[in-house]
Scaffold this motif. Structure first.
Motif, PDB file in Angstrom:
ATOM      1  N   ILE A 207       1.165  -0.776  -0.099  1.00  0.00           N
ATOM      2  CA  ILE A 207       0.580   0.009  -0.204  1.00  0.00           C
ATOM      3  C   ILE A 207       0.833   1.282  -0.407  1.00  0.00           C
ATOM      4  CG2 ILE A 207      -1.780   1.259   1.399  1.00  0.00           C
ATOM      5  CD1 ILE A 207      -3.407  -1.020   2.207  1.00  0.00           C
ATOM      6  N   PRO A 208       2.218   1.612   1.170  1.00  0.00           N
ATOM      7  CA  PRO A 208       2.549   2.793   0.782  1.00  0.00           C
ATOM      8  C   PRO A 208       3.331   2.591  -1.386  1.00  0.00           C
ATOM      9  CG  PRO A 208       3.611   1.783   2.351  1.00  0.00           C
ATOM     10  CD  PRO A 208       2.580   0.796   2.213  1.00  0.00           C
ATOM     11  N   LEU A 321      -2.259   1.043  18.029  1.00  0.00           N
ATOM     12  CA  LEU A 321      -2.803   1.603  18.477  1.00  0.00           C
ATOM     13  C   LEU A 321      -2.649   3.304  18.090  1.00  0.00           C
ATOM     14  CD1 LEU A 321      -4.670  -0.587  21.365  1.00  0.00           C
ATOM     15  CD2 LEU A 321      -5.945   0.568  18.823  1.00  0.00           C
ATOM     16  N   PHE A 322      -1.655   3.919  18.486  1.00  0.00           N
ATOM     17  CA  PHE A 322      -1.272   5.226  19.057  1.00  0.00           C
ATOM     18  C   PHE A 322      -0.941   5.525  17.626  1.00  0.00           C
ATOM     19  CE2 PHE A 322       2.419   8.102  19.477  1.00  0.00           C
ATOM     20  CZ  PHE A 322       1.787   8.744  19.719  1.00  0.00           C
ATOM     21  N   LEU A 323       0.009   4.948  16.799  1.00  0.00           N
ATOM     22  CA  LEU A 323      -0.046   4.995  15.418  1.00  0.00           C
ATOM     23  C   LEU A 323      -0.970   5.338  15.306  1.00  0.00           C
ATOM     24  CD1 LEU A 323       3.463   3.213  14.544  1.00  0.00           C
ATOM     25  CD2 LEU A 323       3.637   5.604  15.099  1.00  0.00           C
ATOM     26  N   GLY A 324      -2.032   4.244  14.649  1.00  0.00           N
ATOM     27  CA  GLY A 324      -3.342   4.337  13.996  1.00  0.00           C
ATOM     28  C   GLY A 324      -4.324   5.292  14.147  1.00  0.00           C
ATOM     29  N   MET A 325      -4.754   5.362  16.092  1.00  0.00           N
ATOM     30  CA  MET A 325      -5.321   6.069  16.149  1.00  0.00           C
ATOM     31  C   MET A 325      -5.267   8.135  16.608  1.00  0.00           C
ATOM     32  SD  MET A 325      -7.657   3.043  18.503  1.00  0.00           S
ATOM     33  CE  MET A 325      -9.075   4.548  19.014  1.00  0.00           C
ATOM     34  N   ILE A 326      -4.169   7.608  16.870  1.00  0.00           N
ATOM     35  CA  ILE A 326      -3.895   9.110  17.568  1.00  0.00           C
ATOM     36  C   ILE A 326      -2.895   9.887  16.681  1.00  0.00           C
ATOM     37  CG2 ILE A 326      -2.799  10.379  19.180  1.00  0.00           C
ATOM     38  CD1 ILE A 326      -2.870   8.006  21.010  1.00  0.00           C
ATOM     39  N   GLU A 332      -5.220   7.383   5.680  1.00  0.00           N
ATOM     40  CA  GLU A 332      -6.243   6.172   6.936  1.00  0.00           C
ATOM     41  C   GLU A 332      -5.997   4.991   6.973  1.00  0.00           C
ATOM     42  OE1 GLU A 332      -9.286   7.505   9.325  1.00  0.00           O
ATOM     43  OE2 GLU A 332      -8.073   8.865   7.970  1.00  0.00           O
ATOM     44  N   PHE A 333      -5.960   5.027   5.981  1.00  0.00           N
ATOM     45  CA  PHE A 333      -6.672   3.363   5.365  1.00  0.00           C
ATOM     46  C   PHE A 333      -4.789   2.238   5.422  1.00  0.00           C
ATOM     47  CE2 PHE A 333      -5.535  -1.098   3.441  1.00  0.00           C
ATOM     48  CZ  PHE A 333      -6.841  -1.667   3.349  1.00  0.00           C
ATOM     49  N   THR A 339      -4.445   0.305  13.483  1.00  0.00           N
ATOM     50  CA  THR A 339      -5.257  -0.049  14.684  1.00  0.00           C
ATOM     51  C   THR A 339      -5.844  -0.980  14.737  1.00  0.00           C
ATOM     52  OG1 THR A 339      -5.556   2.366  14.286  1.00  0.00           O
ATOM     53  CG2 THR A 339      -7.305   1.036  15.191  1.00  0.00           C
ATOM     54  N   ILE A 340      -6.936  -2.001  13.391  1.00  0.00           N
ATOM     55  CA  ILE A 340      -6.961  -3.725  13.970  1.00  0.00           C
ATOM     56  C   ILE A 340      -5.817  -4.279  14.910  1.00  0.00           C
ATOM     57  CG2 ILE A 340      -7.409  -5.651  12.211  1.00  0.00           C
ATOM     58  CD1 ILE A 340      -8.418  -3.329  10.674  1.00  0.00           C
ATOM     59  N   LEU A 341      -4.545  -4.656  13.868  1.00  0.00           N
ATOM     60  CA  LEU A 341      -3.536  -4.998  14.276  1.00  0.00           C
ATOM     61  C   LEU A 341      -3.533  -5.451  16.527  1.00  0.00           C
ATOM     62  CD1 LEU A 341      -1.974  -7.256  14.104  1.00  0.00           C
ATOM     63  CD2 LEU A 341       0.446  -5.204  13.854  1.00  0.00           C
ATOM     64  N   GLY A 342      -3.571  -3.980  16.867  1.00  0.00           N
ATOM     65  CA  GLY A 342      -3.256  -3.395  17.864  1.00  0.00           C
ATOM     66  C   GLY A 342      -5.089  -3.617  18.576  1.00  0.00           C
ATOM     67  N   PHE A 343      -5.700  -3.422  18.107  1.00  0.00           N
ATOM     68  CA  PHE A 343      -7.126  -4.358  19.011  1.00  0.00           C
ATOM     69  C   PHE A 343      -6.989  -5.643  18.958  1.00  0.00           C
ATOM     70  CE2 PHE A 343      -9.356  -0.025  18.527  1.00  0.00           C
ATOM     71  CZ  PHE A 343      -9.581   0.346  19.525  1.00  0.00           C
TER      72      PHE A 343
END
Length: 437
Positions: A207-208, A321-326, A332-333, A339-343
């Motif tokens: 993706i990158p 979660l910090f990198l994905g949510m904050i 965005e994707f 975020t999914i991996l952290g949760f």
């Protein structure tokens, strides 16, 4: 004529609906065949084990021999795939190091820098380097222990590969069915996660490259970026699945010993309701002590590995979660993937902590039931000593995972650790999030 055709058509449809409802009701209220369910679970467990073999985790859990695969220096012997993974890791480690500290654009082109000229480039490169190093160390640690024969103690649950028979499992029927359900659910999750890791790795590393506008302007960056992504995806898939595969194998063996202890708790309850002689109580205590020894042996041999698993996975989940949510790093994707991996990692650790704490709590009930048994009956000194030994080992600060000689992680540690992680994450969201945005 038309009305006759319509009525016959409606009659056929009505009968068809009634037959479907009858089948549905019979399926809903009929318990499935236990033998068929047993074979299904066994096949799924064997399929997951074969999947671990694909990712080079040959535990030899069921076919353990006395000849351990170590060289003269006490380290495991490498196979051709081990050499391939190690060389691939070293090359990628050097590549990431050059990309982090290098500033030449031409070097970035030829090394396939998919994050070329992005503001989050250094953070992601450093995080990727740390993740690869930790996963490689974990894989070598696991396979070196296996080569030395340390995993022989985990092979006790090999009886499950022949079916979840209550006699072979040394459990009653109810506990055996619960154990089968727990193994089945955990195996389904582990199996599907291991299958989805390659797809996740493709998205994570391609993706990158696809979303970078410089890729379409610089042919060298596009070509070498795609070329370097292939071995990186391969390495990430094998390293992460090695960690997940051993976690599945280890947790299943721990479940086996914990469910045996859980079965003995029910047996202690039966002893309180039925008249028993001292010989039965003594044999019951011997079985409990043997199962406690097995569980403590597993906890002792793999205490540092299990603690490292728990801490590193929790820290990695917080950072994801910090990198994905904050921070919402890159786009965005891409941030949603983190975020999914952290949760998922945090929820998995929390679930294991709750289940482990619940089983440890059963030992408290065992202590109370044995105390009730001793108050109602008079036993000899040897039988009383065995009962006191069980009560002493099942109560107080001994409940948990013993780390070294002085530190014991109690059952509350796992739940409180997850809650502390969540609270720290909420502090980041409330205080750092607005400043970043």
């Amino acid at each position: 004529m038309m009305s006759t055709k319509v009525s016959s058509f409606l009659s056929k449809k009505k009968n068809e609906v009634l037959r479907n409802l009858e089948k549905l009701s019979s399926f809903s209220f009929t318990s499935p065949d236990s033998n068929r369910l047993d074979s299904t679970v066994v096949q799924f467990v064997k399929r997951t084990e074969r999947l671990t073999f694909v990712f080079q985790l040959d535990f030899n859990g069921r076919n353990r021999s006395n000849s351990f695969e170590v060289n003269t220096h006490g380290y495991r012997r490498y196979k051709w795939m081990d050499w391939f993974i190690t060389i691939n890791f070293l090359i990628n480690l050097m590549r990431f190091s050059v990309l982090i500290y290098g500033s030449s654009d031409s070097v970035s082109f030829y090394l396939g820098d998919t994050l070329f000229h992005f503001k989050d480039r250094h953070v992601l490169l450093m995080y990727s380097t740390a993740a690869f190093v930790i996963m490689f160390i974990f894989r070598e640690w696991i396979l070196n222990l296996n080569a030395k024969g340390k995993f022989e103690i985990l092979s006790a649950w090999r009886v499950c590969f022949n079916g979840f028979n209550s006699t072979n499992l040394q459990m009653n029927n109810l506990v055996a069915k619960r154990f089968r359900s727990a193994i089945f659910m955990y195996t389904i999750i582990s199996h599907n996660v291991m299958l989805s890791v390659p797809l996740f790795a493709v998205c994570l590393f391609l993706i990158p490259l696809i979303s970078n506008p410089w890729t379409y302007e610089i042919p060298e960056l596009a070509f070498f970026g795609l070329l370097w992504s292939i071995p990186t995806i391969f390495l990430f898939t094998f390293l992460l699945n090695a960690v997940i595969g051993f976690a599945w194998y280890n947790v299943c063996s721990i479940y086996f010993d914990l469910f045996r202890l859980y079965d003995l708790v029910h047996s202690a309850d039966d002893l309180n309701h039925w008249p028993v002689n001292e010989k039965q109580v003594r044999s019951f205590c011997v079985v409990i002590i043997r199962h406690l020894n097995n569980f403590e042996a597993i906890s002792h041999k793999f205490r540092y590995l299990q603690l490292s698993y728990f801490i590193i996975f929790a820290v990695a989940a917080d950072f994801d979660l910090f990198l994905g949510m904050i921070v919402k790093i890159y786009n965005e994707f891409f941030a949603n993937l983190f975020t999914i991996l952290g949760f998922f990692s945090l929820i998995t650790l929390g679930t294991f902590g709750l289940i482990f704490g619940n089983f440890i709590s059963q030992l408290d009930k065992l202590t109370m039931k044995l105390h009730q048994l001793t108050t109602k009956s008079k036993f000899s000194m040897s039988t009383s000593n065995k009962i006191l030994e069980i009560m002493d080992r099942a109560t107080g600060p001994y409940n948990g995972v013993k780390i070294g000689d002085f530190v014991t992680l109690e059952k509350r540690f796992f739940v409180s650790f997850i809650l502390e992680n969540i609270s720290i994450l909420m502090l980041f969201i409330c205080n750092i999030g607005p400043l970043i945005h």
